[in-house]
Motif scaffolding. Structure first.
Motif, PDB file in Angstrom:
ATOM      1  N   ALA A  74       0.822  -1.209   0.000  1.00  0.00           N
ATOM      2  CA  ALA A  74       0.000   0.000   0.000  1.00  0.00           C
ATOM      3  C   ALA A  74       0.856   1.260   0.000  1.00  0.00           C
ATOM      4  O   ALA A  74       0.625   2.186  -0.786  1.00  0.00           O
ATOM      5  CB  ALA A  74      -0.930  -0.013   1.212  1.00  0.00           C
ATOM      6  N   CYS A 273     -11.460   5.101  -3.076  1.00  0.00           N
ATOM      7  CA  CYS A 273     -10.501   4.686  -2.045  1.00  0.00           C
ATOM      8  C   CYS A 273     -11.202   3.934  -0.915  1.00  0.00           C
ATOM      9  O   CYS A 273     -10.727   2.884  -0.463  1.00  0.00           O
ATOM     10  CB  CYS A 273      -9.781   5.908  -1.470  1.00  0.00           C
ATOM     11  SG  CYS A 273      -8.657   6.723  -2.611  1.00  0.00           S
ATOM     12  N   ASN A 277     -10.866  -0.002   0.111  1.00  0.00           N
ATOM     13  CA  ASN A 277     -10.450  -0.313   1.471  1.00  0.00           C
ATOM     14  C   ASN A 277     -11.368  -1.361   2.089  1.00  0.00           C
ATOM     15  O   ASN A 277     -10.916  -2.355   2.663  1.00  0.00           O
ATOM     16  CB  ASN A 277     -10.439   0.964   2.311  1.00  0.00           C
ATOM     17  CG  ASN A 277      -9.956   0.727   3.724  1.00  0.00           C
ATOM     18  OD1 ASN A 277     -10.732   0.354   4.597  1.00  0.00           O
ATOM     19  ND2 ASN A 277      -8.676   0.953   3.960  1.00  0.00           N
ATOM     20  N   TRP A 407      -4.983   2.884  -0.580  1.00  0.00           N
ATOM     21  CA  TRP A 407      -5.949   2.871   0.517  1.00  0.00           C
ATOM     22  C   TRP A 407      -6.628   1.515   0.633  1.00  0.00           C
ATOM     23  O   TRP A 407      -6.944   1.047   1.736  1.00  0.00           O
ATOM     24  CB  TRP A 407      -6.973   3.978   0.329  1.00  0.00           C
ATOM     25  CG  TRP A 407      -6.373   5.334   0.494  1.00  0.00           C
ATOM     26  CD1 TRP A 407      -5.973   6.190  -0.496  1.00  0.00           C
ATOM     27  CD2 TRP A 407      -6.053   5.986   1.730  1.00  0.00           C
ATOM     28  NE1 TRP A 407      -5.430   7.330   0.046  1.00  0.00           N
ATOM     29  CE2 TRP A 407      -5.476   7.236   1.409  1.00  0.00           C
ATOM     30  CE3 TRP A 407      -6.212   5.634   3.064  1.00  0.00           C
ATOM     31  CZ2 TRP A 407      -5.053   8.137   2.381  1.00  0.00           C
ATOM     32  CZ3 TRP A 407      -5.793   6.527   4.044  1.00  0.00           C
ATOM     33  CH2 TRP A 407      -5.224   7.758   3.702  1.00  0.00           C
ATOM     34  N   GLY A 408      -6.855   0.866  -0.499  1.00  0.00           N
ATOM     35  CA  GLY A 408      -7.454  -0.465  -0.458  1.00  0.00           C
ATOM     36  C   GLY A 408      -6.577  -1.474   0.249  1.00  0.00           C
ATOM     37  O   GLY A 408      -7.062  -2.301   1.025  1.00  0.00           O
ATOM     38  N   PHE A 410      -4.429  -0.904   2.579  1.00  0.00           N
ATOM     39  CA  PHE A 410      -4.419  -0.713   4.029  1.00  0.00           C
ATOM     40  C   PHE A 410      -5.480  -1.602   4.683  1.00  0.00           C
ATOM     41  O   PHE A 410      -5.268  -2.169   5.751  1.00  0.00           O
ATOM     42  CB  PHE A 410      -4.660   0.755   4.393  1.00  0.00           C
ATOM     43  CG  PHE A 410      -3.467   1.641   4.163  1.00  0.00           C
ATOM     44  CD1 PHE A 410      -2.190   1.200   4.464  1.00  0.00           C
ATOM     45  CD2 PHE A 410      -3.616   2.914   3.643  1.00  0.00           C
ATOM     46  CE1 PHE A 410      -1.084   2.016   4.261  1.00  0.00           C
ATOM     47  CE2 PHE A 410      -2.517   3.735   3.435  1.00  0.00           C
ATOM     48  CZ  PHE A 410      -1.250   3.288   3.742  1.00  0.00           C
ATOM     49  N   GLY A 411      -6.629  -1.706   4.014  1.00  0.00           N
ATOM     50  CA  GLY A 411      -7.656  -2.626   4.508  1.00  0.00           C
ATOM     51  C   GLY A 411      -7.190  -4.067   4.468  1.00  0.00           C
ATOM     52  O   GLY A 411      -7.433  -4.845   5.395  1.00  0.00           O
ATOM     53  N   SER A 444     -19.067  -1.665   1.319  1.00  0.00           N
ATOM     54  CA  SER A 444     -18.394  -1.359   0.062  1.00  0.00           C
ATOM     55  C   SER A 444     -19.398  -1.203  -1.074  1.00  0.00           C
ATOM     56  O   SER A 444     -19.289  -0.291  -1.903  1.00  0.00           O
ATOM     57  CB  SER A 444     -17.390  -2.469  -0.262  1.00  0.00           C
ATOM     58  OG  SER A 444     -16.678  -2.183  -1.439  1.00  0.00           O
TER      59      SER A 444
END
Length: 466
Positions: A74, A273, A277, A407-408, A410-411, A444
């Motif tokens: 990320a 984003c 995430n 950002w995705g 990070f999830g 989502s």
């Protein structure tokens, strides 16, 4: 400020023929397979008895090892996107393949927690640039109405590698009695392929260039660029004849180059984003902890759990290829906004429902079918996600894909670290974790309704339809 990157027309010289274009996309597809093989083999390696015997790590430390890759991946998205917009895809992808393969080999030599962490960080950093570079390649050589399918083909290569990783890794570990050997094998294959990639995707002969020249001489002048060499202007004219829509991506977002201000002020980009995430927070379970779930909660052996995980992940390839066709068809029928939004949203609701099927004491085969549905629904939306970045990013396609992808991931990084803690709250059960995964998918899908792919970054009006 550095001058804005322009389309690398010189590197597009071999793309004058469809065969050359397909050759490059085919090589990028195989590179994606290797990338996911290296990325996801660790989920099976940490389950091996030889791994526990060598490193003596608890579940929380294993979660850190699985999650740290996605943090590194990320955080490297923006630098990777800038590289993807600045350099040609061929040398960049060659270097990246070699580097992530080298770190996969080093993972097999890890002697403890920190050495394995460093190896996974290096792998994540190198892999971050692969898809942004591939997205630029697709945007340069494929017309807008066909980009969904091209994106789906490349991304399906990644899903194939990820799907076979659990089963193939389990076979290697069982046959060779060591968790280390798969990393050495996969990394070695990657090093060899990097050399093959460099040779296989090189520019073709002068004869092909002369053929381009003959076609370009009959094409009206599309604006000769004195800053480009003669052959580059020649190819530019040829491209204008075949794919005039590509010239739209020659215009900078702002006179000075890429506009970070426009990017961070884009409501739709922030929604994308958040969408990614939440999506990755729900999906990454399949890539990291699915074999563990099947082994712990359904009593499957290590080898059978790996094989069942492969079946579920292989199903995702159908979603990837179907998703490319779906978003292209919907875009032709309803326009860019609906063509991207519909698969983004409804695939998430179906995936959330599939996770709920695994609650309680559902049999192992029901769980595997449900996970396959999740994989399919996740991958149905991937081509639309790539196409969104190509729709709104102007000439900075790689950064426009890298920013939400950062950002995705990070999830994706948080979920493997969070689920062991959630399971402890559930007294070792997995029901709370399954509810968490379903909830992430449901949210989502709701977010997707607000995403508009018909408004370019920094623009106040919808982008033109192609």
């Amino acid at each position: 400020m550095a001058a804005p990157a322009v389309l690398d027309y010189e590197s597009l010289a071999p793309s004058g023929s469809s065969a050359a274009r397909y050759r490059f996309i085919g090589a990028a597809t195989f590179a994606a397979s290797l990338m996911y093989l290296d990325r996801m083999c660790m989920s099976q390696m940490v389950n091996a008895a030889s791994f526990q015997h060598d490193l003596h790590l608890d579940k929380q430390h294993v979660g850190y090892i699985l999650g740290i890759f996605f943090f590194a991946y990320a955080l490297s998205q923006i630098p990777a996107g800038l590289l993807g917009d600045r350099f040609a895809a061929r040398p960049l992808l060659t270097v990246l393949i070699a580097v992530w393969s080298g770190f996969t080999i080093l993972a097999g030599f890890a002697t403890g927690f920190w050495s394995l962490i460093l190896a996974r960080i290096g792998c994540g950093v190198a892999e971050a640039g692969a898809y942004p570079a591939s997205a630029v390649l697709v945007c340069k050589s494929v017309p807008p109405r066909q980009r969904g399918l091209a994106n789906g083909i490349i991304a399906s290569g990644g899903r194939l590698g990820g799907a076979v990783a659990p089963w193939l890794t389990a076979i290697f570990i069982a046959s060779l009695s060591s968790w280390r050997v798969p990393g050495w094998i996969y990394g070695g294959v990657g090093i060899v392929f990097a050399l093959f990639f460099w040779v296989f995707t090189r520019a073709r002969s002068r004869g092909n260039l002369r053929q381009q020249q003959g076609r370009a001489e009959t094409t009206p002048d599309v604006g000769k660029d004195p800053g480009l060499p003669p052959t580059a202007n020649m190819v530019k004219k040829s491209i204008a004849q075949d794919h005039p829509a590509l010239l739209d991506y020659e215009t900078p977002l702002s006179p000075g180059g890429f506009s970070w201000r426009a990017l961070v002020r884009s409501r739709d980009m922030w929604l994308m984003c958040l969408y990614l995430n939440l999506t990755n927070a729900g999906w990454v379970f399949l890539a990291t902890l699915m074999p563990t779930f099947l082994k712990e909660s359904r009593g499957l052996s290590e080898n059978v759990a790996g094989r069942m995980s492969t079946y579920a992940l292989l199903a995702g390839m159908m979603g990837m290829l179907a998703g490319g066709w779906i978003t292209d068809a919907l875009t032709r029928r309803f326009g860019v906004r609906q063509g991207r939004m519909i698969p983004l949203a409804w695939s998430r609701f179906i995936g959330a429902g599939a996770y709920l099927l695994c609650l309680g004491t559902a049999p192992a085969w029901v769980c595997v079918v449900a996970f396959a549905i999740v994989a399919i629904m996740t991958d149905v939306s991937n081509p639309a996600t790539w196409a969104y970045a190509q729709d709104v990013g102007g000439k900075n396609i790689a950064v426009s894909l890298a920013w939400p992808n950062m950002w995705g991931n990070f999830g994706a990084a948080l979920t493997p670290m969070l689920l062991p803690w959630i399971n402890r709250l559930n007294h070792g059960g997995w029901n709370y974790s399954l509810l968490f995964l379903a909830g992430a998918f449901m949210l989502s899908g709701v977010v997707a309704f607000g995403i508009r792919a018909d408004v370019k970054i920094g623009a106040n009006a919808p982008a033109p339809e192609f």
